[in-house]
Write an enzyme that holds these catalytic residues in place. Structure first.
Site, PDB file in Angstrom:
ATOM      1  N   ASP A   1       0.809  -1.224   0.166  1.00 45.23           N
ATOM      2  CA  ASP A   1      -0.103  -0.027  -0.046  1.00 45.23           C
ATOM      3  C   ASP A   1       1.021   1.190  -0.149  1.00 45.23           C
ATOM      4  OD1 ASP A   1      -2.221   1.495  -0.031  1.00 45.23           O
ATOM      5  OD2 ASP A   1      -2.904   1.034   1.985  1.00 45.23           O
TER       6      ASP A   1
ATOM      7  N   ASN B   1     -10.910  -2.465  -6.724  1.00 49.36           N
ATOM      8  CA  ASN B   1      -9.800  -1.508  -7.323  1.00 49.36           C
ATOM      9  C   ASN B   1     -10.391  -0.940  -8.706  1.00 49.36           C
ATOM     10  OD1 ASN B   1      -6.865  -2.736  -5.884  1.00 49.36           O
ATOM     11  ND2 ASN B   1      -8.187  -1.082  -5.139  1.00 49.36           N
TER      12      ASN B   1
HETATM   13  C1  FPP Z   1      -1.763   0.214  -3.484  1.00 44.28           C
HETATM   14  O1  FPP Z   1      -1.523   1.556  -3.323  1.00 44.28           O
HETATM   15  C2  FPP Z   1      -1.484  -0.376  -4.495  1.00 44.28           C
HETATM   16  C3  FPP Z   1      -2.035  -1.177  -5.644  1.00 44.28           C
HETATM   17  C4  FPP Z   1      -3.638  -1.089  -5.420  1.00 44.28           C
HETATM   18  C5  FPP Z   1      -1.332  -1.757  -6.599  1.00 44.28           C
HETATM   19  C6  FPP Z   1      -0.197  -2.406  -6.432  1.00 44.28           C
HETATM   20  C7  FPP Z   1       0.473  -2.716  -7.676  1.00 44.28           C
HETATM   21  C8  FPP Z   1       1.693  -2.791  -7.729  1.00 44.28           C
HETATM   22  C9  FPP Z   1       2.738  -3.010  -6.778  1.00 44.28           C
HETATM   23  C10 FPP Z   1       2.484  -2.741  -9.120  1.00 44.28           C
HETATM   24  C11 FPP Z   1       2.163  -3.802 -10.069  1.00 44.28           C
HETATM   25  C12 FPP Z   1       1.852  -5.298  -9.588  1.00 44.28           C
HETATM   26  C13 FPP Z   1       2.487  -6.375 -10.111  1.00 44.28           C
HETATM   27  C14 FPP Z   1       2.200  -7.351  -9.511  1.00 44.28           C
HETATM   28  C15 FPP Z   1       3.781  -6.221 -11.119  1.00 44.28           C
HETATM   29  P1  FPP Z   1      -2.595   2.990  -3.504  1.00 44.28           P
HETATM   30  O2  FPP Z   1      -2.545   2.924  -4.874  1.00 44.28           O
HETATM   31  O3  FPP Z   1      -3.708   2.212  -2.997  1.00 44.28           O
HETATM   32  O4  FPP Z   1      -1.625   3.802  -2.772  1.00 44.28           O
HETATM   33  P2  FPP Z   1      -2.441   5.142  -1.817  1.00 44.28           P
HETATM   34  O5  FPP Z   1      -3.122   4.382  -0.850  1.00 44.28           O
HETATM   35  O6  FPP Z   1      -1.205   5.871  -1.406  1.00 44.28           O
HETATM   36  O7  FPP Z   1      -3.447   5.904  -2.783  1.00 44.28           O
END
Ligand code: FPP
Length: 232
Positions: A18, A66
């Protein structure tokens, strides 16, 4: 902090990655730049976990909720994933890592599904670490999907042990340690069944800044915990 000092390596570590969005925002960048950096952090941790002898590493990449995000952001996450599979297969094979996916996969695009199948197929003989990417996943959906399979099998009742056979990856051991980055203190509908006895570790570090040292901190915290599973 040194990996050699680790007394106890968990069998299964799971991570809620996250904070990608906030990482980007703090730098005045679009959110997808955070995901790109997040993918790099994941690569480091994958190699490190495999070198430490961890048998299962699972990550929460995309939840059923998401889809509410902007279309552009969803496309970046999915394309990072497809790119990841297409470019990292050699490395996974070299490290003997088996790639697996879990979630409501049939709702993904044909392109994403195709890559997932290729990645799983290419690494299916690997017997080193299992690397599980949860995609279009939610813990409640997994339980409901299990219940629907049970109804289809026309079972009248079922035990806890039998129930496990209806989860997405029945042979996956329950996580010993769950890490969540970015300071959020929630489970967010993640592996609700599997986390029953999991040790939880929260850190304020945003996922793109998470590295080997931070991972070791989590493992150190874990090794001094006494797990009783309900006994005294
Ligand atoms: C949460 O951060 C992250 C995600 C919903 C996506 C995770 C994806 C990756 C790490 C990259 C691609 C994955 C692979 C398997 C190659 P957020 O966007 O919710 O962050 P925030 O809470 O700060 O808005």
């Amino acid at each position: 902090m040194k990996a050699q000092n680790l007394l106890k390596v968990p069998t299964h570590v799971s991570i809620i990655m996250d904070g990608n969005g906030r990482w980007a925002k703090r730098r005045g960048l679009p959110r997808y730049e955070g995901h790109k950096e997040g993918a790099k952090a994941l690569e480091k941790i994958l190699t490190f976990a495999s070198d430490l002898g961890i048998q299962w590493l699972s990550v929460f990449a995309f939840s059923t909720e998401n889809w509410k995000r902007p279309k552009e952001e969803i496309e970046v996450i999915m394309s990072l994933l497809v790119e990841y599979i297409n470019t990292k297969l050699d490395k996974l094979l070299e490290k003997n890592i088996r790639l697996r996916f879990m979630g409501r996969l049939n709702q993904l695009s044909d392109e994403t599904l195709q890559s997932i199948k290729e990645g799983e197929e290419a690494t299916k003989e690997c017997n080193g670490m299992n690397f599980v990417i949860t995609l279009n996943y939610s813990g409640r959906a997994e339980i409901i999907d299990a219940i629907n399979k049970i109804l289809k099998d026309k079972k009248e009742s079922i035990s806890i042990d039998e129930f496990k056979n209806y989860l997405y990856i029945p042979e996956m051991p329950e996580p010993d340690l769950l890490i969540r980055t970015s300071g959020e203190l929630r489970i967010s509908n993640y592996m609700l069944w599997e986390l029953a006895y999991t040790e939880l570790y929260f850190t304020d570090v945003l996922w793109p800044d998470f590295n080997e040292e931070e991972f070791l901190k989590a493992l150190y915290s874990y090794q001094f915990r006494e797990r009783r599973f309900g006994s005294v």
